[in-house]
Design an enzyme around this catalytic site. Structure first.
Site, short mmCIF file in Angstrom:
data_model
loop_
_atom_site.label_atom_id
_atom_site.label_comp_id
_atom_site.label_asym_id
_atom_site.label_seq_id
_atom_site.Cartn_x
_atom_site.Cartn_y
_atom_site.Cartn_z
N ASP A 103 -17.68 35.41 71.78
CA ASP A 103 -16.66 36.33 72.28
C ASP A 103 -17.31 37.42 73.13
O ASP A 103 -18.50 37.72 72.96
CB ASP A 103 -15.91 37.00 71.13
CG ASP A 103 -15.13 35.98 70.30
OD1 ASP A 103 -14.84 34.89 70.82
OD2 ASP A 103 -14.84 36.30 69.12
N1 URA Z 1 -16.75 33.49 65.72
C1 URA Z 1 -16.08 34.49 66.31
O1 URA Z 1 -15.08 34.95 65.81
N2 URA Z 1 -16.54 34.96 67.47
C2 URA Z 1 -17.66 34.50 68.07
O2 URA Z 1 -18.05 34.99 69.13
C3 URA Z 1 -18.35 33.47 67.42
C4 URA Z 1 -17.87 32.98 66.25
#
Ligand code: URA
Length: 238
Positions: A103
């Site tokens: 993310d």
């Molecule tokens: N899980 C999440 O919620 N975000 C990420 O970036 C990776 C795994």
């Protein structure tokens, strides 16, 4: 491989620009001047120099980045800076891409390569490559959460996750945890905590299969994988 293709792949310019470089006498192969763009080079054996500097040909590039927050795991974006924008031109010319997504606000280990086969192996849902995350959770993480994650939790879209291994490093109104999962659903870690009524306030990826984040990399920094790391990834079987 044709010398003009090799030089162009390595970022020495378009085929036309490379042709001029050759015509100007800048290129030697095994100490012989080469002007013919069609000249065939053995990329494993031949010593190629441009303006007297030896160049190494390679097809693949493998980079480990400590992804900073605020940057997206994509090759291009109209609005945001991408992880590829953070690369030096000499690495960008290999046209690498991030293996999987973190993310925008997630930090940590990101593998960037142009090796599609390896990326496919690591991302295939059938392979269940384990990934470990460090997270700070708003709320007290408990033994019940450990058991719930071990069984699998139901996400907001009804999907039941595979077992995850949750380790509580520090428990309190803010808890520090490590979670290992072998799937990569969208926002998975955040949604798993949401499923037990808690919120992730900081997320960092530590490992992906045999690869571990080099903690000496500052946020936004990256380096090439070592031979050992590449071998570990190539030989990795789940
Ligand atoms: N899980 C999440 O919620 N975000 C990420 O970036 C990776 C795994």
């Amino acid at each position: 491989m044709r010398i003009d293709k090799m030089l162009s792949n390595l970022g020495f310019g378009s085929r036309k620009e490379v042709k001029k470089l050759l015509k100007d006498g800048a290129v030697q192969v095994n100490e012989e001047l080469v002007k013919d763009p069609k000249y065939h080079v053995d990329t494993d054996q031949d010593v190629v120099t441009v303006h007297g500097e030896e160049i190494q040909y390679r097809e693949f590039i493998y980079l480990m980045m400590n992804k900073p927050p605020g940057v997206i795991s994509a090759t291009e974006d109209d609005r945001d800076q991408t992880v590829i924008d953070l690369l030096e031109l000499e690495d960008r010319i290999f046209e690498p891409f991030p293996v999987g997504r973190l993310d925008k606000d997630t930090e940590g280990l990101l593998l960037i390569t142009n090796d599609g086969q390896l990326a496919h192996k690591l991302l295939s849902p059938k392979k269940h490559v384990p990934k470990t995350y460090f997270a700070v959770i708003d709320g007290e993480v408990t033994e019940e959460d450990i058991q719930a994650f071990k069984r699998g939790v139901v996400l907001d879209d009804g999907y039941e996750t595979k077992p995850g291994e949750l380790v509580i490093l520090k428990s309190g109104i803010r808890s520090d945890i490590e979670l290992t999962i072998s799937e990569g659903k969208f926002h998975q870690v955040k949604r798993m905590f949401q499923a037990v009524g808690k919120r992730v306030v900081y997320l960092q990826r530590l490992t992906m299969g045999p690869l571990a984040l080099d903690e000496t990399l500052e946020l936004g920094e990256y380096r090439e994988l070592t031979e050992e790391e590449i071998d570990a990834l190539m030989g990795y079987q789940v």
